[in-house]
Design a protein around this motif. Sequence first.
Motif, PDB file in Angstrom:
ATOM      1  N   THR A  66      77.324  -7.295 114.213  1.00 30.92           N
ATOM      2  CA  THR A  66      78.140  -5.838 113.772  1.00 30.92           C
ATOM      3  C   THR A  66      77.663  -5.589 112.417  1.00 30.92           C
ATOM      4  O   THR A  66      78.007  -6.763 111.476  1.00 30.92           O
ATOM      5  CB  THR A  66      79.219  -5.587 114.406  1.00 30.92           C
ATOM      6  OG1 THR A  66      80.256  -6.645 113.725  1.00 30.92           O
ATOM      7  CG2 THR A  66      79.307  -5.650 116.038  1.00 30.92           C
ATOM      8  N   SER A  67      77.752  -4.326 112.065  1.00 35.67           N
ATOM      9  CA  SER A  67      77.812  -4.119 110.372  1.00 35.67           C
ATOM     10  C   SER A  67      79.047  -4.184 109.695  1.00 35.67           C
ATOM     11  O   SER A  67      79.319  -4.256 108.633  1.00 35.67           O
ATOM     12  CB  SER A  67      77.238  -2.710 110.069  1.00 35.67           C
ATOM     13  OG  SER A  67      77.989  -1.617 110.770  1.00 35.67           O
ATOM     14  N   GLY A  68      80.302  -4.265 110.640  1.00 40.21           N
ATOM     15  CA  GLY A  68      81.382  -4.105 109.984  1.00 40.21           C
ATOM     16  C   GLY A  68      81.980  -2.681 109.836  1.00 40.21           C
ATOM     17  O   GLY A  68      83.281  -2.732 109.600  1.00 40.21           O
ATOM     18  N   VAL A  69      81.279  -1.702 110.107  1.00 37.03           N
ATOM     19  CA  VAL A  69      81.768  -0.111 109.701  1.00 37.03           C
ATOM     20  C   VAL A  69      81.117   0.513 110.855  1.00 37.03           C
ATOM     21  O   VAL A  69      79.951   0.369 111.186  1.00 37.03           O
ATOM     22  CB  VAL A  69      81.068   0.236 108.361  1.00 37.03           C
ATOM     23  CG1 VAL A  69      81.630   1.682 108.018  1.00 37.03           C
ATOM     24  CG2 VAL A  69      81.676  -0.964 107.063  1.00 37.03           C
ATOM     25  N   ASP A  70      81.927   1.350 111.051  1.00 41.11           N
ATOM     26  CA  ASP A  70      81.481   2.370 112.345  1.00 41.11           C
ATOM     27  C   ASP A  70      80.201   3.233 111.847  1.00 41.11           C
ATOM     28  O   ASP A  70      80.591   4.023 110.905  1.00 41.11           O
ATOM     29  CB  ASP A  70      82.482   3.081 113.014  1.00 41.11           C
ATOM     30  CG  ASP A  70      83.490   2.139 113.953  1.00 41.11           C
ATOM     31  OD1 ASP A  70      82.942   1.364 114.267  1.00 41.11           O
ATOM     32  OD2 ASP A  70      84.833   2.567 114.062  1.00 41.11           O
ATOM     33  N   GLY A  71      79.179   3.265 112.229  1.00 38.59           N
ATOM     34  CA  GLY A  71      78.097   4.047 112.106  1.00 38.59           C
ATOM     35  C   GLY A  71      77.748   3.975 110.688  1.00 38.59           C
ATOM     36  O   GLY A  71      76.893   5.238 110.202  1.00 38.59           O
ATOM     37  N   ALA A  72      77.749   2.947 110.003  1.00 40.28           N
ATOM     38  CA  ALA A  72      77.135   2.773 108.635  1.00 40.28           C
ATOM     39  C   ALA A  72      77.046   1.376 108.048  1.00 40.28           C
ATOM     40  O   ALA A  72      77.701   0.509 108.719  1.00 40.28           O
ATOM     41  CB  ALA A  72      78.218   3.417 107.726  1.00 40.28           C
ATOM     42  N   PHE A  73      76.425   1.046 107.108  1.00 37.90           N
ATOM     43  CA  PHE A  73      76.502  -0.216 106.436  1.00 37.90           C
ATOM     44  C   PHE A  73      77.676  -0.114 105.536  1.00 37.90           C
ATOM     45  O   PHE A  73      78.294   0.782 105.133  1.00 37.90           O
ATOM     46  CB  PHE A  73      75.149  -0.379 105.508  1.00 37.90           C
ATOM     47  CG  PHE A  73      73.973  -0.479 105.944  1.00 37.90           C
ATOM     48  CD1 PHE A  73      73.766  -2.046 106.467  1.00 37.90           C
ATOM     49  CD2 PHE A  73      73.262   0.158 106.286  1.00 37.90           C
ATOM     50  CE1 PHE A  73      72.487  -2.508 106.822  1.00 37.90           C
ATOM     51  CE2 PHE A  73      71.802  -0.159 106.868  1.00 37.90           C
ATOM     52  CZ  PHE A  73      71.368  -1.440 107.238  1.00 37.90           C
ATOM     53  N   PRO A  74      77.966  -1.552 105.109  1.00 37.77           N
ATOM     54  CA  PRO A  74      79.399  -1.553 104.353  1.00 37.77           C
ATOM     55  C   PRO A  74      78.989  -1.101 102.768  1.00 37.77           C
ATOM     56  O   PRO A  74      77.885  -0.792 102.444  1.00 37.77           O
ATOM     57  CB  PRO A  74      79.352  -3.009 104.036  1.00 37.77           C
ATOM     58  CG  PRO A  74      78.828  -3.701 105.335  1.00 37.77           C
ATOM     59  CD  PRO A  74      77.685  -2.571 105.696  1.00 37.77           C
ATOM     60  N   ALA A  75      79.994  -0.291 101.987  1.00 39.10           N
ATOM     61  CA  ALA A  75      79.944   0.474 100.915  1.00 39.10           C
ATOM     62  C   ALA A  75      79.366  -0.722 100.129  1.00 39.10           C
ATOM     63  O   ALA A  75      78.762  -0.393  98.978  1.00 39.10           O
ATOM     64  CB  ALA A  75      81.139   0.835 100.571  1.00 39.10           C
ATOM     65  N   SER A  76      79.803  -2.134 100.072  1.00 39.50           N
ATOM     66  CA  SER A  76      79.543  -2.747  99.096  1.00 39.50           C
ATOM     67  C   SER A  76      78.639  -4.077  99.767  1.00 39.50           C
ATOM     68  O   SER A  76      78.880  -4.520 100.851  1.00 39.50           O
ATOM     69  CB  SER A  76      80.857  -3.516  98.371  1.00 39.50           C
ATOM     70  OG  SER A  76      81.455  -4.049  99.404  1.00 39.50           O
ATOM     71  N   ASP A  77      77.793  -4.374  99.068  1.00 35.80           N
ATOM     72  CA  ASP A  77      76.718  -5.562  99.467  1.00 35.80           C
ATOM     73  C   ASP A  77      76.395  -5.223 100.803  1.00 35.80           C
ATOM     74  O   ASP A  77      76.457  -6.177 101.734  1.00 35.80           O
ATOM     75  CB  ASP A  77      77.565  -6.934  99.392  1.00 35.80           C
ATOM     76  CG  ASP A  77      77.902  -7.223  97.785  1.00 35.80           C
ATOM     77  OD1 ASP A  77      77.279  -6.907  97.046  1.00 35.80           O
ATOM     78  OD2 ASP A  77      78.925  -7.855  97.984  1.00 35.80           O
ATOM     79  N   PRO A  78      75.604  -4.116 100.910  1.00 32.21           N
ATOM     80  CA  PRO A  78      75.082  -3.914 102.319  1.00 32.21           C
ATOM     81  C   PRO A  78      74.138  -4.807 102.855  1.00 32.21           C
ATOM     82  O   PRO A  78      73.818  -4.953 103.876  1.00 32.21           O
ATOM     83  CB  PRO A  78      74.610  -2.489 102.423  1.00 32.21           C
ATOM     84  CG  PRO A  78      74.203  -2.168 100.759  1.00 32.21           C
ATOM     85  CD  PRO A  78      75.262  -3.007 100.120  1.00 32.21           C
ATOM     86  N   GLY A  79      73.339  -5.225 101.740  1.00 32.93           N
ATOM     87  CA  GLY A  79      72.111  -6.349 102.298  1.00 32.93           C
ATOM     88  C   GLY A  79      72.681  -7.638 102.720  1.00 32.93           C
ATOM     89  O   GLY A  79      71.841  -8.006 103.288  1.00 32.93           O
TER      90      GLY A  79
END
Length: 426
Positions: free
Chosen positions: A283-296
């Motif tokens: 999971t990305s850790g955020v609903d419907g988005a990448f994390p705001a910091s260090d998404p890579g």
Amino acid sequence: MPTEYSHGGTSVPETKAVTHPVVTGGHRSDLDDMRATFDAFRETNEERLAEIETRGAVDPLTQDKLAHIDAQLDRQQRRLDAMALKSSRPPRGAGPDEPGDTTALQHKGAFVSYMRKGQEDGLRALEQKALSVGSDPDGGYLVPDETETAILRGMTSVSPIRAIAGARQVSSSVFKKPFSISGPQSGWVAETAARPQTGAPTLSELAFPTMELYAMPAATPSLLEDAAVDVDAWIAEEVELAFAEQEGTAFVTGDGVNKPRGFLDYPRVAEASWSWGNLGQLTSGVDGAFPASDPGDVLIDLVYALKAGYRQNAGFVMNRRTQAVVRKMKDADGNYLWQPPATVGAPATLMTFPLTEAEDMSDIATDAPAIAFGDFRRGYLVVDRTGVRILRDPYSAKPYVLFYTTKRVGGGVQDFDAIKLLTFSA
């Protein structure tokens, strides 16, 4: 040279050897144009990031400019893909003076007569001689082997999943494959010690039924009467794109009912509790988005969720809207993770892994598996039943002549440990 990615303060090297075709002529100019566009993309994205840092918001003009360049990159990639497809197509058809198998030449001649004039006696005699099943006109007739090969080659170039998946041709309606879930049974023993009996392996049988796929191109009588028209090439070009579009969707999202089963239709479980029969997901850790910091970092976790044996031949699969998001990501050193193709016919790369664009993948949304990563050649199997059949119909749509063209194809996951998914949820 190895490329390093920083993850949790540790540099992780990843080395991949890739062979690409040579670029010449106009292809090089188009590739240079795409590289220049990507340079403009990077400059504009840097402006966007600077505006966020200094003013806390992005100038709408900068956002529009970035979107325009992003769309231009997509158009240039499609143009390069089209060029590669066109150059990869071999000449279809053989001249009357060229050497070849006598039966194949007879089949080709009889097939052309059937296509142009509806004369089916030659095809019926050839199929009865070969003991073909269903050689009556109601079932249609087999196209020549050369035409079938051209159709399959074109579909491989156009259908994104077929191009990276494993493939098998069969003569039956179902392909069954035993698979050892527990691996080979073995053990260590001393030189003179007794050899205890090993446990029986745990086997699973995977079944891949082939389903009927059809297309119905239409031709005018004048086209069929024109001796300059290569009917083999015409029918191959008409049906290969239609077939590729239909199966491309089925290989991703198909439910297995009268169509192949797509890999997104299989059950998904958290990678930590993965078991055979399911696809592991992170999971990305955020609903419907990448994390705001260090998404890579999320993509790095996805890469290393895959075992090393699969990772060397792995790649990313996502649609163009998701690709537009990851195109803006950078590593800890400020280098963009996404890179344009190195040569014509090569894919764009993400963290040096090839990226395949499949429009049927989910968009980034809550709980959506929008990104797949894995060795699809080992993970997903496409099964083609040999033979493409054509039934000529000059009555249903007068004055046009319809050609009801069918082939049978199946597909499904064959190794559930070879594909991992990224789901956008907390």
